[in-house]
Design a protein around this motif. Structure first.
Motif, PDB file in Angstrom:
ATOM      1  N   ASN A  14       0.869  -1.177   0.000  1.00 14.25           N
ATOM      2  CA  ASN A  14       0.000   0.000   0.000  1.00 14.25           C
ATOM      3  C   ASN A  14       0.909   1.230   0.000  1.00 14.25           C
ATOM      4  O   ASN A  14       1.573   1.516   0.993  1.00 14.25           O
ATOM      5  CB  ASN A  14      -0.934   0.003   1.219  1.00 14.25           C
ATOM      6  N   TYR A  59      -1.569  11.608  -6.949  1.00 14.20           N
ATOM      7  CA  TYR A  59      -3.032  11.479  -7.068  1.00 14.20           C
ATOM      8  C   TYR A  59      -3.703  12.852  -7.038  1.00 14.20           C
ATOM      9  O   TYR A  59      -4.582  13.146  -7.868  1.00 14.20           O
ATOM     10  CB  TYR A  59      -3.589  10.591  -5.955  1.00 14.20           C
ATOM     11  N   ARG A  85     -16.080  11.190 -12.536  1.00 12.98           N
ATOM     12  CA  ARG A  85     -16.215  11.033 -11.081  1.00 12.98           C
ATOM     13  C   ARG A  85     -17.260  11.978 -10.512  1.00 12.98           C
ATOM     14  O   ARG A  85     -17.943  11.647  -9.540  1.00 12.98           O
ATOM     15  CB  ARG A  85     -14.875  11.206 -10.372  1.00 12.98           C
ATOM     16  N   GLY A 106     -11.101   7.154   4.387  1.00 11.00           N
ATOM     17  CA  GLY A 106     -10.067   7.404   3.367  1.00 11.00           C
ATOM     18  C   GLY A 106     -10.301   8.756   2.720  1.00 11.00           C
ATOM     19  O   GLY A 106     -10.361   8.890   1.504  1.00 11.00           O
ATOM     20  N   THR A 107     -10.400   9.772   3.554  1.00 13.50           N
ATOM     21  CA  THR A 107     -10.880  11.094   3.112  1.00 13.50           C
ATOM     22  C   THR A 107      -9.922  11.811   2.171  1.00 13.50           C
ATOM     23  O   THR A 107     -10.320  12.734   1.459  1.00 13.50           O
ATOM     24  CB  THR A 107     -11.200  11.958   4.357  1.00 13.50           C
ATOM     25  N   GLY A 108      -8.652  11.408   2.154  1.00 15.08           N
ATOM     26  CA  GLY A 108      -7.684  12.103   1.289  1.00 15.08           C
ATOM     27  C   GLY A 108      -7.553  13.561   1.701  1.00 15.08           C
ATOM     28  O   GLY A 108      -7.401  13.877   2.882  1.00 15.08           O
ATOM     29  N   ASP A 112      -7.973   8.940   7.577  1.00 20.56           N
ATOM     30  CA  ASP A 112      -6.998   8.554   6.560  1.00 20.56           C
ATOM     31  C   ASP A 112      -5.710   8.178   7.289  1.00 20.56           C
ATOM     32  O   ASP A 112      -5.585   8.421   8.487  1.00 20.56           O
ATOM     33  CB  ASP A 112      -6.727   9.715   5.589  1.00 20.56           C
ATOM     34  N   PHE A 113      -4.778   7.549   6.555  1.00 12.55           N
ATOM     35  CA  PHE A 113      -3.505   7.212   7.223  1.00 12.55           C
ATOM     36  C   PHE A 113      -2.290   7.822   6.537  1.00 12.55           C
ATOM     37  O   PHE A 113      -1.163   7.601   6.983  1.00 12.55           O
ATOM     38  CB  PHE A 113      -3.358   5.696   7.368  1.00 12.55           C
ATOM     39  N   SER A 114      -2.511   8.581   5.464  1.00  9.22           N
ATOM     40  CA  SER A 114      -1.393   9.204   4.753  1.00  9.22           C
ATOM     41  C   SER A 114      -1.049  10.535   5.418  1.00  9.22           C
ATOM     42  O   SER A 114      -1.906  11.424   5.506  1.00  9.22           O
ATOM     43  CB  SER A 114      -1.793   9.435   3.287  1.00  9.22           C
ATOM     44  N   MET A 126      -1.953  13.453   3.168  1.00  9.72           N
ATOM     45  CA  MET A 126      -3.401  13.697   3.073  1.00  9.72           C
ATOM     46  C   MET A 126      -3.925  14.285   4.386  1.00  9.72           C
ATOM     47  O   MET A 126      -4.745  15.220   4.382  1.00  9.72           O
ATOM     48  CB  MET A 126      -4.139  12.393   2.766  1.00  9.72           C
ATOM     49  N   HIS A 186      -6.032   7.243  11.037  1.00 12.25           N
ATOM     50  CA  HIS A 186      -6.406   5.857  11.332  1.00 12.25           C
ATOM     51  C   HIS A 186      -6.099   4.989  10.120  1.00 12.25           C
ATOM     52  O   HIS A 186      -6.405   5.359   8.984  1.00 12.25           O
ATOM     53  CB  HIS A 186      -7.904   5.746  11.682  1.00 12.25           C
ATOM     54  N   ASN A 187      -5.503   3.830  10.371  1.00 12.57           N
ATOM     55  CA  ASN A 187      -5.243   2.848   9.319  1.00 12.57           C
ATOM     56  C   ASN A 187      -6.467   1.948   9.195  1.00 12.57           C
ATOM     57  O   ASN A 187      -6.804   1.212  10.138  1.00 12.57           O
ATOM     58  CB  ASN A 187      -3.994   2.035   9.675  1.00 12.57           C
ATOM     59  N   LEU A 188      -7.108   1.994   8.041  1.00  9.67           N
ATOM     60  CA  LEU A 188      -8.351   1.229   7.857  1.00  9.67           C
ATOM     61  C   LEU A 188      -8.113  -0.284   7.795  1.00  9.67           C
ATOM     62  O   LEU A 188      -9.070  -1.053   7.773  1.00  9.67           O
ATOM     63  CB  LEU A 188      -9.082   1.706   6.601  1.00  9.67           C
ATOM     64  N   SER A 192     -14.759   7.556  -0.932  1.00 14.32           N
ATOM     65  CA  SER A 192     -14.567   7.576  -2.382  1.00 14.32           C
ATOM     66  C   SER A 192     -13.152   7.131  -2.732  1.00 14.32           C
ATOM     67  O   SER A 192     -12.165   7.687  -2.246  1.00 14.32           O
ATOM     68  CB  SER A 192     -14.889   8.957  -2.984  1.00 14.32           C
ATOM     69  N   PHE A 193     -13.114   6.079  -3.521  1.00 19.51           N
ATOM     70  CA  PHE A 193     -11.879   5.549  -4.102  1.00 19.51           C
ATOM     71  C   PHE A 193     -10.829   5.238  -3.035  1.00 19.51           C
ATOM     72  O   PHE A 193      -9.643   5.519  -3.238  1.00 19.51           O
ATOM     73  CB  PHE A 193     -11.327   6.528  -5.155  1.00 19.51           C
TER      74      PHE A 193
HETATM   75  C1  LIG Z   1      -7.488   7.531  -4.319  1.00 15.02           C
HETATM   76  S1  LIG Z   1      -7.301   8.365  -2.774  1.00 15.02           S
HETATM   77  C2  LIG Z   1      -8.948   8.993  -2.530  1.00 15.02           C
HETATM   78  C3  LIG Z   1      -8.993  10.140  -1.579  1.00 15.02           C
HETATM   79  C4  LIG Z   1     -10.344  10.844  -1.456  1.00 15.02           C
HETATM   80  N1  LIG Z   1     -11.327   9.983  -0.830  1.00 15.02           N
HETATM   81  C5  LIG Z   1     -10.832  11.309  -2.804  1.00 15.02           C
HETATM   82  O1  LIG Z   1     -11.858  10.840  -3.276  1.00 15.02           O
HETATM   83  O2  LIG Z   1     -10.156  12.137  -3.408  1.00 15.02           O
HETATM   84  C6  LIG Z   1      -7.234   6.985  -1.648  1.00 15.02           C
HETATM   85  C7  LIG Z   1      -7.173   7.412  -0.200  1.00 15.02           C
HETATM   86  O3  LIG Z   1      -7.260   6.258   0.643  1.00 15.02           O
HETATM   87  C8  LIG Z   1      -6.326   6.380   1.676  1.00 15.02           C
HETATM   88  N2  LIG Z   1      -5.963   5.057   2.169  1.00 15.02           N
HETATM   89  C9  LIG Z   1      -5.460   4.014   1.471  1.00 15.02           C
HETATM   90  N3  LIG Z   1      -5.246   2.971   2.278  1.00 15.02           N
HETATM   91  C10 LIG Z   1      -5.617   3.352   3.529  1.00 15.02           C
HETATM   92  C11 LIG Z   1      -5.611   2.726   4.797  1.00 15.02           C
HETATM   93  N4  LIG Z   1      -5.182   1.475   4.948  1.00 15.02           N
HETATM   94  N5  LIG Z   1      -6.071   3.416   5.861  1.00 15.02           N
HETATM   95  C12 LIG Z   1      -6.505   4.704   5.722  1.00 15.02           C
HETATM   96  N6  LIG Z   1      -6.530   5.361   4.545  1.00 15.02           N
HETATM   97  C13 LIG Z   1      -6.086   4.690   3.458  1.00 15.02           C
HETATM   98  C14 LIG Z   1      -5.150   7.087   1.027  1.00 15.02           C
HETATM   99  O4  LIG Z   1      -4.258   7.660   1.954  1.00 15.02           O
HETATM  100  C15 LIG Z   1      -5.844   8.105   0.153  1.00 15.02           C
HETATM  101  O5  LIG Z   1      -6.096   9.292   0.826  1.00 15.02           O
END
Ligand SMILES: C[S@@+](CC[C@H](N)C(=O)[O-])C[C@H]1O[C@@H](n2cnc3c(N)ncnc32)[C@H](O)[C@@H]1O
Length: 211
Positions: A5, A16, A26, A48-50, A71-73, A76, A95-97, A113-114
């Motif tokens: 990941n 991204y 989208r 995963g709010t980004g 989110d965990f990034s 982000m 938070h790590n999902l 989303s995504f």
């Molecule tokens: C494609 S981006 C989408 C972000 C936002 N939701 C959007 O629509 O623009 C994917 C998001 O999922 C988050 N993500 C991926 N794996 C994750 C995990 N294990 N825990 C938390 N967040 C995660 C990433 O950090 C990223 O912000």
């Protein structure tokens, strides 16, 4: 096999964000979410709010709603925290999902989303169950998701349409078909389950917790 990941890497997150607005269609899927989510819900959770894109769209017509984005990034989290710094009704949480959701209380709606396609299939299903538990009766789950194509040729067509034909597939993607995910939502107890919108590998999976 070890799962990859890449989303904790700043380069991956920034790459991204530079093309997030250009993903074809989208906004149609996001528009359907905006139609579905009540305007008077007390609390909404974004998984995963980004950079908080979906929260930002939802906030416009829901100024009284309290939002939580997880989110965990680090990139982000910092971007989203800055984006909403002046608003008292948005909280961004690390938070790590891959791990069970922390204690966050109940929600009128859970959106994503995504993001969930970056989790293993086993964890996707577990998370859907956790979402069901934290929804209020009548609450809605909207997952705008990157799903798998039914054939390799359609996957290549999708990659061409989104301008990624020259790049390798993101190893963070754990794409899964629509039907399996809809079946899971029904098994978990969601009602009104369907794919409410779809364009190639972008699909809006929705379920409502019965009253
Ligand atoms: C494609 S981006 C989408 C972000 C936002 N939701 C959007 O629509 O623009 C994917 C998001 O999922 C988050 N993500 C991926 N794996 C994750 C995990 N294990 N825990 C938390 N967040 C995660 C990433 O950090 C990223 O912000």
């Amino acid at each position: 096999m070890e799962r990859v990941n890449l989303w904790r890497s700043p380069e991956h997150a920034l790459n991204y964000l530079t093309r997030a607005d250009t993903l074809p269609h989208r906004q149609e899927g996001e528009g359907v979410i905006l139609d579905l989510i009540p305007k008077d819900g007390k609390r909404i959770l974004d998984l995963g709010t980004g950079n908080g894109r979906l929260v930002s769209l939802l906030r416009v017509d829901r100024p009284q709603t309290e939002f939580i984005g997880v989110d965990f990034s680090p990139t982000m989290l910092e971007t989203a925290t800055q984006r909403f710094a002046e608003y008292g009704n948005v909280e961004i949480i690390a938070h790590n999902l891959d791990e069970p959701l922390p204690e966050l209380g109940k929600f009128a709606a859970v959106v994503s989303s995504f993001a969930i396609h970056h989790l293993s299939d086993r964890r996707k299903r577990e998370l859907y169950g956790e979402v069901f538990e934290i929804l209020e009766a009548g609450g809605i789950f909207c997952n705008l998701e990157h799903v798998s194509s039914p054939t390799p040729a359609l996957h290549e067509y999708f990659r061409r349409c989104v301008g990624l034909e020259e790049e390798p597939d993101d190893p963070s993607n754990q794409l899964l078909d629509v039907q399996t995910q809809l079946d899971w939502l029904r098994e978990i107890g969601f009602g009104d389950v369907d794919c409410y919108w779809k364009w190639l590998e972008f699909a809006l999976l929705v379920g409502r917790k019965p009253n």
